[in-house]
Design a protein around this motif. Structure first.
Motif, PDB file in Angstrom:
ATOM      1  N   ALA A 178       9.579 -45.965 111.725  1.00  0.00           N
ATOM      2  CA  ALA A 178       8.558 -46.597 112.575  1.00  0.00           C
ATOM      3  C   ALA A 178       7.330 -45.701 112.658  1.00  0.00           C
ATOM      4  N   GLN A 179       6.203 -46.305 113.012  1.00  0.00           N
ATOM      5  CA  GLN A 179       4.951 -45.568 113.068  1.00  0.00           C
ATOM      6  C   GLN A 179       4.051 -46.101 114.171  1.00  0.00           C
ATOM      7  N   LEU A 180       3.321 -45.196 114.818  1.00  0.00           N
ATOM      8  CA  LEU A 180       2.248 -45.550 115.742  1.00  0.00           C
ATOM      9  C   LEU A 180       0.923 -45.125 115.131  1.00  0.00           C
ATOM     10  N   ALA A 181      -0.132 -45.886 115.437  1.00  0.00           N
ATOM     11  CA  ALA A 181      -1.428 -45.618 114.805  1.00  0.00           C
ATOM     12  C   ALA A 181      -2.584 -45.892 115.758  1.00  0.00           C
ATOM     13  N   PRO A 182      -2.957 -44.921 116.612  1.00  0.00           N
ATOM     14  CA  PRO A 182      -4.206 -45.057 117.369  1.00  0.00           C
ATOM     15  C   PRO A 182      -5.374 -45.171 116.380  1.00  0.00           C
ATOM     16  N   THR A 183      -6.262 -46.134 116.616  1.00  0.00           N
ATOM     17  CA  THR A 183      -7.286 -46.472 115.628  1.00  0.00           C
ATOM     18  C   THR A 183      -8.656 -46.606 116.290  1.00  0.00           C
ATOM     19  N   PHE A 184      -9.684 -46.125 115.588  1.00  0.00           N
ATOM     20  CA  PHE A 184     -11.069 -46.242 116.060  1.00  0.00           C
ATOM     21  C   PHE A 184     -11.924 -46.788 114.925  1.00  0.00           C
ATOM     22  N   VAL A 185     -12.738 -47.811 115.216  1.00  0.00           N
ATOM     23  CA  VAL A 185     -13.632 -48.416 114.224  1.00  0.00           C
ATOM     24  C   VAL A 185     -15.048 -48.420 114.780  1.00  0.00           C
ATOM     25  N   HIS A 186     -16.000 -48.011 113.962  1.00  0.00           N
ATOM     26  CA  HIS A 186     -17.423 -47.996 114.356  1.00  0.00           C
ATOM     27  C   HIS A 186     -18.246 -48.721 113.307  1.00  0.00           C
ATOM     28  N   ARG A 187     -19.144 -49.611 113.769  1.00  0.00           N
ATOM     29  CA  ARG A 187     -20.084 -50.307 112.891  1.00  0.00           C
ATOM     30  C   ARG A 187     -21.509 -49.876 113.235  1.00  0.00           C
ATOM     31  N   ASN A 188     -22.290 -49.568 112.204  1.00  0.00           N
ATOM     32  CA  ASN A 188     -23.695 -49.253 112.437  1.00  0.00           C
ATOM     33  C   ASN A 188     -24.518 -50.498 112.742  1.00  0.00           C
ATOM     34  N   MET A 189     -24.086 -51.645 112.228  1.00  0.00           N
ATOM     35  CA  MET A 189     -24.756 -52.904 112.532  1.00  0.00           C
ATOM     36  C   MET A 189     -23.695 -53.933 112.903  1.00  0.00           C
ATOM     37  N   TYR A 190     -23.923 -54.651 113.999  1.00  0.00           N
ATOM     38  CA  TYR A 190     -22.909 -55.590 114.484  1.00  0.00           C
ATOM     39  C   TYR A 190     -23.577 -56.695 115.294  1.00  0.00           C
ATOM     40  N   ASP A 191     -22.878 -57.799 115.415  1.00  0.00           N
ATOM     41  CA  ASP A 191     -23.322 -58.939 116.211  1.00  0.00           C
ATOM     42  C   ASP A 191     -22.788 -58.753 117.629  1.00  0.00           C
ATOM     43  N   GLY A 192     -23.672 -58.477 118.569  1.00  0.00           N
ATOM     44  CA  GLY A 192     -23.248 -58.180 119.936  1.00  0.00           C
ATOM     45  C   GLY A 192     -22.550 -59.324 120.640  1.00  0.00           C
ATOM     46  N   LEU A 193     -22.730 -60.559 120.158  1.00  0.00           N
ATOM     47  CA  LEU A 193     -22.066 -61.706 120.776  1.00  0.00           C
ATOM     48  C   LEU A 193     -20.622 -61.842 120.304  1.00  0.00           C
ATOM     49  N   ARG A 194     -20.333 -61.329 119.111  1.00  0.00           N
ATOM     50  CA  ARG A 194     -19.001 -61.494 118.527  1.00  0.00           C
ATOM     51  C   ARG A 194     -18.294 -60.170 118.288  1.00  0.00           C
TER      52      ARG A 194
END
Length: 287
Positions: A178-194
């Motif tokens: 089994a495995q656990l995976a804390p994850t972080f994602v960053h976008r430089n450009m994104y749609d603030g509504l979605r």
């Protein structure tokens, strides 16, 4: 969401065991203990189903990787049960050392994404010793589609997005890992509504060995950073699969609720439709 609570509970459990094992780890770092036998890899493939596993290539080992996802099976004959609208990812992985690997791939998604990544091991599970394998994993995406036709003032950095994970696995016995995976994602450009600029998730995955060459796998990740007032159209990614070890390569058959294969889009843009099911495969050839 009940399944999210389960993952958080598992995270606490893993954290407790890590705290309990901290003294052993510090002694090893100080050289107080004799070198202990390392447990064999918790997972057969470098991915569990879609999520990265704690397995790395050996030093100077090359992996040629082909991943494919057909279209939505629920559209039936309209897209020939997923044959229309398929996506393919082709890439390679190279083991610089036994604890460090680099990778690169290109995805045929709408953004024509190039993905580069690095994977590195902090610690290995030991027999009668440290109870976990801990690996870091980072990727950087470059979207190569004609972004300026929609955003005339866009610059190169707007094409960039990043994902980081801490992969913590344990091989409980010869059949189950089994495995656990804390994850972080960053976008430089994104749609603030979605979308959100920064997304935090907690993931979990597992492998159950059925025979010498066949295993069942699954992984799921839940967002933990959504504001109460934010109504995201995307789902938490979930994939189940089967590993088939042919000797020369690993063949993974998968069913997922998203067609995305690069890490940034897999974790943040799981399909907007509530019913989407996508069949596909991951193929690894080792050289």
């Amino acid at each position: 969401m009940k399944i999210s609570k389960v993952i958080v509970s598992l995270s606490v459990l893993f954290a407790f065991q890590m705290g309990h094992a901290q003294d052993d780890l510090m002694k090893e770092l100080d050289g107080d203990n004799a070198k202990k036998e390392v447990v064999s890899a918790a997972f057969k493939g470098v991915q569990i189903a879609q999520m990265q596993s704690t397995k790395l290539p050996a030093k100077k080992e090359w992996y040629f990787v082909v991943s494919h996802r057909f279209g939505d099976l629920n559209n039936g004959i309209n897209n020939f049960f997923g044959l229309d609208g398929a996506q393919t990812e082709i890439g390679g992985i190279y083991g610089i050392t036994d604890w460090l690997s680099i990778q690169a791939s290109r995805n045929s998604n709408n953004e024509k994404t190039y993905e580069m990544g690095v994977k590195y091991r902090f610690a290995s599970q030991q027999v009668d010793g440290f109870p976990f394998t801990i690996v870091g994993y980072n990727t950087a995406n470059i979207d190569s589609y004609k972004i300026t036709q929609f955003f005339p003032k866009a610059k190169f950095n707007h094409r960039m997005a990043f994902a980081s994970q801490l992969l913590i696995s344990r091989k409980f016995n010869e059949r189950f890992s089994a495995q656990l995976a804390p994850t972080f994602v960053h976008r430089n450009m994104y749609d603030g509504l979605r979308d959100q600029e920064n997304v935090y998730l907690v993931g979990a995955g597992a492998r159950l060995k059925l025979s010498k060459r066949i295993s069942l796998t699954a992984d799921y990740s839940a967002r933990v950073s959504l504001p109460d007032e934010f109504n995201s159209p995307y789902r938490n990614p979930f994939t189940v699969g089967m590993d088939i070890d042919t000797g020369g390569h690993i063949f993974q058959l998968v069913f997922s609720n998203t067609q995305n294969m690069d890490d940034v889009n897999y974790y943040t843009h799981a399909g907007e439709t509530k019913k989407g099911i996508y069949f596909g495969f991951n193929l690894y050839r080792v050289f």
